[in-house]
Design a protein around this motif. Structure first.
Motif, PDB file in Angstrom:
ATOM      1  N   SER A 192      45.128  40.672  38.124  1.00 30.24           N
ATOM      2  CA  SER A 192      44.506  39.983  39.098  1.00 30.24           C
ATOM      3  C   SER A 192      42.993  39.041  39.002  1.00 30.24           C
ATOM      4  CB  SER A 192      44.245  41.634  38.827  1.00 30.24           C
ATOM      5  OG  SER A 192      43.639  42.745  37.742  1.00 30.24           O
ATOM      6  N   ALA A 193      42.593  38.953  37.329  1.00 29.71           N
ATOM      7  CA  ALA A 193      41.891  38.118  37.168  1.00 29.71           C
ATOM      8  C   ALA A 193      41.955  37.286  37.725  1.00 29.71           C
ATOM      9  CB  ALA A 193      40.657  38.176  35.949  1.00 29.71           C
ATOM     10  N   ILE A 194      43.668  36.641  37.686  1.00 32.04           N
ATOM     11  CA  ILE A 194      43.556  35.337  37.645  1.00 32.04           C
ATOM     12  C   ILE A 194      43.617  34.487  39.620  1.00 32.04           C
ATOM     13  CG2 ILE A 194      45.553  33.700  37.321  1.00 32.04           C
ATOM     14  CD1 ILE A 194      43.704  34.067  34.475  1.00 32.04           C
ATOM     15  N   ARG A 195      44.820  35.709  39.228  1.00 33.64           N
ATOM     16  CA  ARG A 195      45.074  35.789  41.341  1.00 33.64           C
ATOM     17  C   ARG A 195      43.505  35.724  41.938  1.00 33.64           C
ATOM     18  NH1 ARG A 195      48.678  39.621  39.137  1.00 33.64           N
ATOM     19  NH2 ARG A 195      47.928  41.644  40.894  1.00 33.64           N
ATOM     20  N   ALA A 196      42.105  35.857  41.432  1.00 37.86           N
ATOM     21  CA  ALA A 196      41.726  36.940  42.506  1.00 37.86           C
ATOM     22  C   ALA A 196      40.944  35.280  42.567  1.00 37.86           C
ATOM     23  CB  ALA A 196      40.504  37.729  42.163  1.00 37.86           C
ATOM     24  N   LEU A 197      40.742  34.214  41.307  1.00 40.05           N
ATOM     25  CA  LEU A 197      40.253  32.780  41.572  1.00 40.05           C
ATOM     26  C   LEU A 197      40.965  31.868  42.697  1.00 40.05           C
ATOM     27  CD1 LEU A 197      41.121  32.002  37.423  1.00 40.05           C
ATOM     28  CD2 LEU A 197      39.118  32.687  38.222  1.00 40.05           C
ATOM     29  N   GLU A 241      49.336  38.095  25.706  1.00 45.00           N
ATOM     30  CA  GLU A 241      48.771  38.267  25.240  1.00 45.00           C
ATOM     31  C   GLU A 241      47.621  38.517  26.176  1.00 45.00           C
ATOM     32  OE1 GLU A 241      46.623  37.893  22.586  1.00 45.00           O
ATOM     33  OE2 GLU A 241      48.343  36.861  21.375  1.00 45.00           O
ATOM     34  N   ILE A 242      46.913  40.196  26.472  1.00 44.14           N
ATOM     35  CA  ILE A 242      46.270  40.746  27.349  1.00 44.14           C
ATOM     36  C   ILE A 242      45.245  40.093  27.684  1.00 44.14           C
ATOM     37  CG2 ILE A 242      46.077  42.582  28.719  1.00 44.14           C
ATOM     38  CD1 ILE A 242      49.170  43.018  28.007  1.00 44.14           C
ATOM     39  N   PHE A 243      43.871  40.333  28.395  1.00 43.73           N
ATOM     40  CA  PHE A 243      42.988  40.285  28.347  1.00 43.73           C
ATOM     41  C   PHE A 243      42.282  41.133  29.406  1.00 43.73           C
ATOM     42  CE2 PHE A 243      44.233  36.948  25.886  1.00 43.73           C
ATOM     43  CZ  PHE A 243      43.007  35.826  25.847  1.00 43.73           C
ATOM     44  N   ASP A 244      40.702  41.373  29.065  1.00 44.88           N
ATOM     45  CA  ASP A 244      40.219  42.678  30.150  1.00 44.88           C
ATOM     46  C   ASP A 244      39.157  42.133  30.872  1.00 44.88           C
ATOM     47  OD1 ASP A 244      38.561  44.399  31.308  1.00 44.88           O
ATOM     48  OD2 ASP A 244      37.939  45.427  29.504  1.00 44.88           O
ATOM     49  N   ALA A 245      39.326  41.211  32.182  1.00 45.27           N
ATOM     50  CA  ALA A 245      38.161  39.798  32.813  1.00 45.27           C
ATOM     51  C   ALA A 245      36.886  41.163  32.583  1.00 45.27           C
ATOM     52  CB  ALA A 245      38.934  40.262  34.342  1.00 45.27           C
ATOM     53  N   ALA A 246      36.723  42.035  32.767  1.00 42.93           N
ATOM     54  CA  ALA A 246      35.072  42.771  32.635  1.00 42.93           C
ATOM     55  C   ALA A 246      34.652  42.655  31.118  1.00 42.93           C
ATOM     56  CB  ALA A 246      35.165  44.032  32.625  1.00 42.93           C
ATOM     57  N   ALA A 247      35.353  42.404  29.900  1.00 41.36           N
ATOM     58  CA  ALA A 247      34.447  42.708  28.709  1.00 41.36           C
ATOM     59  C   ALA A 247      34.390  41.119  28.471  1.00 41.36           C
ATOM     60  CB  ALA A 247      35.894  43.057  27.771  1.00 41.36           C
ATOM     61  N   ILE A 248      34.778  40.145  29.323  1.00 42.63           N
ATOM     62  CA  ILE A 248      34.334  38.323  29.134  1.00 42.63           C
ATOM     63  C   ILE A 248      32.786  38.475  29.559  1.00 42.63           C
ATOM     64  CG2 ILE A 248      34.904  36.331  29.716  1.00 42.63           C
ATOM     65  CD1 ILE A 248      38.013  37.557  30.242  1.00 42.63           C
ATOM     66  N   GLU A 249      32.724  37.857  28.306  1.00 42.54           N
ATOM     67  CA  GLU A 249      31.130  37.750  28.209  1.00 42.54           C
ATOM     68  C   GLU A 249      30.606  35.412  28.667  1.00 42.54           C
ATOM     69  OE1 GLU A 249      27.642  38.910  27.181  1.00 42.54           O
ATOM     70  OE2 GLU A 249      28.253  40.184  28.300  1.00 42.54           O
ATOM     71  N   PRO A 250      29.820  35.216  29.005  1.00 43.07           N
ATOM     72  CA  PRO A 250      29.117  33.803  28.951  1.00 43.07           C
ATOM     73  C   PRO A 250      29.528  33.938  27.692  1.00 43.07           C
ATOM     74  CG  PRO A 250      28.005  34.612  30.194  1.00 43.07           C
ATOM     75  CD  PRO A 250      28.614  36.064  30.418  1.00 43.07           C
ATOM     76  N   ALA A 257      53.232  33.900  28.148  1.00 40.88           N
ATOM     77  CA  ALA A 257      52.290  35.229  29.430  1.00 40.88           C
ATOM     78  C   ALA A 257      50.774  35.533  28.664  1.00 40.88           C
ATOM     79  CB  ALA A 257      52.571  36.527  30.228  1.00 40.88           C
ATOM     80  N   VAL A 258      49.632  35.150  29.770  1.00 46.31           N
ATOM     81  CA  VAL A 258      48.723  35.024  29.055  1.00 46.31           C
ATOM     82  C   VAL A 258      47.569  36.252  30.622  1.00 46.31           C
ATOM     83  CG1 VAL A 258      45.822  34.268  28.819  1.00 46.31           C
ATOM     84  CG2 VAL A 258      47.690  33.065  27.289  1.00 46.31           C
ATOM     85  N   THR A 259      47.859  37.837  30.161  1.00 39.26           N
ATOM     86  CA  THR A 259      47.277  38.258  30.964  1.00 39.26           C
ATOM     87  C   THR A 259      45.859  38.649  31.564  1.00 39.26           C
ATOM     88  OG1 THR A 259      49.697  38.864  31.092  1.00 39.26           O
ATOM     89  CG2 THR A 259      48.000  40.227  32.432  1.00 39.26           C
ATOM     90  N   VAL A 260      45.137  38.172  32.577  1.00 40.35           N
ATOM     91  CA  VAL A 260      43.423  39.048  32.606  1.00 40.35           C
ATOM     92  C   VAL A 260      43.929  40.082  33.553  1.00 40.35           C
ATOM     93  CG1 VAL A 260      41.218  37.982  32.584  1.00 40.35           C
ATOM     94  CG2 VAL A 260      43.401  36.191  32.119  1.00 40.35           C
ATOM     95  N   GLU A 261      43.827  40.681  33.386  1.00 42.32           N
ATOM     96  CA  GLU A 261      43.160  41.836  34.299  1.00 42.32           C
ATOM     97  C   GLU A 261      42.210  42.085  34.769  1.00 42.32           C
ATOM     98  OE1 GLU A 261      45.927  42.943  36.569  1.00 42.32           O
ATOM     99  OE2 GLU A 261      47.297  42.670  34.834  1.00 42.32           O
ATOM    100  N   GLY A 262      42.020  43.116  36.300  1.00 41.95           N
ATOM    101  CA  GLY A 262      40.504  43.528  36.224  1.00 41.95           C
ATOM    102  C   GLY A 262      39.343  42.753  36.471  1.00 41.95           C
TER     103      GLY A 262
END
Ligand code: SF4
Lengths: 194, 465
Positions: free
Chosen positions: B212-217, B283-292, B173-178
């Motif tokens: 949530s970041a994936i569902r918003a795509l 693996e959990i990721f914070d969407a707000a912390a991702i940069e270009p 599971a790759v979980t991207v929240e925010g």
């Protein structure tokens, strides 16, 4: 396809990690419509200069590499594309086994169908092989072992291989024949879905 | 029944026979996509053994890899590059005609990159098993399908039996929240995921992207994410189907219609992973912390935030990569010169990608000395983009607007880098020589690529006002 059982060969070592299928055989050679003769293009951009001359420092170009049937490579060998041209090229060149610490999934599947044995060994044994280019190794698919070294320094390492692929390789059978024999079950499945 | 994941539900529903101690599972394939490069030998073997294609209606063919993308001649035809490519293309035509397979041929309305046209036609659907002799088949997982690349031997297995022998992979599971920051895209998410997992980190696994970041795509963005799963070593990446998925598919030429549509949607709603289903790894990721993101090395796992500095060469593999790239540890990439910009490939060649690029090109010019290539993923996208006037935006900026195909992603069709050139590319692989022998690739989003085109150097698109 010839059956693979047990064979002995010296090794060629490419310590680079993550060797991808674009290095094994660059895309410009994928216009072939047969699978023969691809060994000439194996590692083309690493083996040859732009003018077609050999790069003398590259491991496969060294005289002592001639005739080697076992390639020892860095971690995660065969990543990238699904091109079966990669194991075709390795096989056509003369390799019968590739040893790394891990082998990419699609490359592994493709190799097993083409008489090329993908072998993942533990890091310690792998490191010894990387450090000893040209070592003589015995690969036994029957025992699922790689053996090298002499006397009290001799090492035998186990490797795992999917039992069905092992059966096919030992007997020189291809998987398509097996799938075709399941025709009745496939028809039943199709009928059951409506 | 115990809670199951999306992957397990699809796996179970396609078992012709379960695995035994001696044999892998046999899986039934719903949709088989083929193209000119990885199929010719499979048809040869079928002929040699006197076999038929078991279910020709379950295979769809197109031409994309070795087809040129140069603009059409006066005769309206696309000129073919060389004899070998012409032979491959002709063979696919013959093979499809002989075995009764639907083909979207070069120059036809439905032609395009195989992973772009499947969804576009609506043949890609939730709950299916989809295979293709191409590692980026993972793209179709965006629809909640189990989609993975196979080799040419397996292509022959599917043609002859509509089935495959498979060992069951593990789940990740790759979980991207925010919420993503403005200017950060789906491409940046997946490059950040691969940078953390590493190029072999997903080996043996199927990824389910969640959170949530994936569902918003949008669907197009989900395809970008699933497309690059293989760059982390995972054969498949998938996203649970939802209203966004159904909305995208509804009314597509090959999607179910009428009562069949309602029935299909009802079945698709049961696909998402059950509450309490477990994955082998997460693996959990914070969407707000991702940069270009941008890559600096010679595999897609060698990526970093665009404003970061190239890491020091702490091992021989990284040392070799940086030597090839002509880079040194500690140097920034921002401001690095760029010779070529490639916007295209099955990762980023859809309408939303072209629109994003057009926001940057509009009112600006491609920097002197830079070649910018914009290659739509399919003929349908090309037409839609032209209807919106995007082609004129690109032309006025001085970029090349091309026919549909893989183009410079794979450099076997005439579009390629010259030795030593630097490219910012929206494609998915930066391997040595991937875009042409000696060429050096920085992978990034369409926004970052377009920003490089108009400035002539690696640029954070957010800095262009
Ligand atoms: S665009 Fe590139 S990655 Fe995608 S199918 Fe074509 S060659 Fe493969």
């Amino acid at each position: 396809m010839e059956p693979i059982k047990t064979f002995t060969s010296k090794t060629v070592v490419l310590p680079t990690e993550n060797i991808d299928t674009d290095q094994i055989i660059p895309a410009r050679f994928l216009k072939a419509t047969s699978k023969n003769g691809l060994g000439e293009m194996l590692f083309s951009d690493w083996r040859f200069n732009a003018d077609g001359s050999q790069k003398p420092d590259f491991a496969l170009n060294k005289p002592e590499a001639k005739g080697a049937r076992v390639l020892v490579a860095g971690d995660n060998f065969g990543c990238g594309s699904s091109r079966e041209h990669a194991p075709w090229a390795l096989y056509d060149y003369g390799f019968r086994a590739v040893i790394s610490t891990s082998i990419a999934d699609i490359f592994k599947n493709n190799s097993l169908k083409n008489g090329l044995l993908p072998i993942a060994l533990d890091a310690a044994t792998h490191a010894k092989l990387i450090a000893a280019p040209g070592a003589e190794v015995t690969v036994s698919l029957e025992a699922q072992t790689v053996t090298f070294g002499a006397g009290k320094d001799q090492i035998t390492a186990k490797f795992s291989v999917d039992p069905f692929s092992r059966y096919c390789l030992l007997n020189g059978i291809d998987e398509l024949q097996f799938l075709l024999s399941k025709d009745a079950e496939i028809s039943k499945f199709e009928a059951g879905r409506g | 029944m115990a809670p199951r994941t999306l992957f397990e539900k699809i796996w179970d529903a396609h078992l012709v026979s379960a695995a035994t101690a001696d044999t892998p599972a046999i899986l039934y394939v719903d949709l088989h996509l083929i193209h000119e490069v990885t199929s010719p030998q499979a048809f040869t073997w079928l002929r040699e053994r006197g076999l038929k294609v078991r279910r020709p209606e379950r295979t769809v063919a197109t031409m994309d890899h070795s087809t040129p993308t140069t603009p059409r001649g006066k005769d309206g035809k696309i000129p073919v590059l060389d004899n070998a490519a012409a032979k491959q293309i002709a063979q696919l035509e013959t093979n499809c005609a002989d075995f009764g397979i639907e083909l979207y041929a070069l120059g036809s309305e439905g032609q395009g990159i195989v992973h772009v046209i499947g969804p576009e036609l609506g043949v890609t659907q939730p709950g299916q098993i989809i295979v293709c002799g191409d590692s980026h088949t993972s793209t179709h997982g965006a629809f909640g399908a189990l989609a993975f690349g196979i080799g040419t031997s397996e292509v022959s297995h599917v043609l002859a039996t509509q089935s495959l022998l498979q060992n069951k992979p593990k789940t990740l599971a790759v979980t991207v929240e925010g919420k993503l920051k403005p200017g950060v895209t789906a491409k940046d998410i997946v490059l950040a995921v691969i940078a953390r997992l590493g190029i072999g980190g997903g080996t043996g696994h199927v990824i389910e992207y969640r959170g949530s970041a994936i569902r918003a795509l949008s669907m197009e963005e989900r395809m970008t994410v699933c497309n690059m799963s293989i760059e982390a070593g995972a054969r498949a990446g998938m996203i649970a189907p939802d209203e966004i998925t159904f909305e995208y598919l509804k009314g597509r030429p090959r999607a179910p219609q009428g009562a069949a549509w309602d029935k299909a949607v009802a079945a698709w709603r049961a696909l998402p992973s059950d509450a309490g289903a477990t994955f082998d790894r997460e693996e959990i990721f914070d969407a707000a912390a991702i940069e270009p993101m941008i890559t600096y090395g010679t595999n897609p796992g060698m990526g970093m935030a665009i404003g970061a500095k190239v890491p020091a060469a702490t091992n021989p593999t990284l040392e070799k990569a940086l030597a090839y790239m002509g880079l040194e540890g500690g140097q920034p990439l921002l401001g690095h010169k760029v010779d070529v910009v490639f916007i295209g490939s099955c990762t980023n060649s859809r309408m939303s990608d072209l629109r994003a690029a057009a926001t940057i090109f509009k009112g600006r010019k491609v920097a002197p000395g830079v070649r910018a290539l914009i290659v739509p993923g399919s003929q349908r996208i090309k037409k839609a983009a032209e209807a919106e006037g995007l082609d004129r935006v690109f032309a006025e900026a001085g970029a090349e607007w091309r026919e549909a195909g893989c183009s410079m992603c794979i450099a076997m069709n005439g579009d390629q880098l010259k030795p030593g050139q630097y490219a910012v590319s929206t494609s998915n692989r930066n391997f040595e020589g991937r875009q042409g022998a000696g060429g050096r690739t920085f992978l990034a989003s369409p926004l970052t690529a377009a920003a490089a085109a108009v400035t002539g150097k690696v640029t954070d698109a957010r800095s262009l006002t």
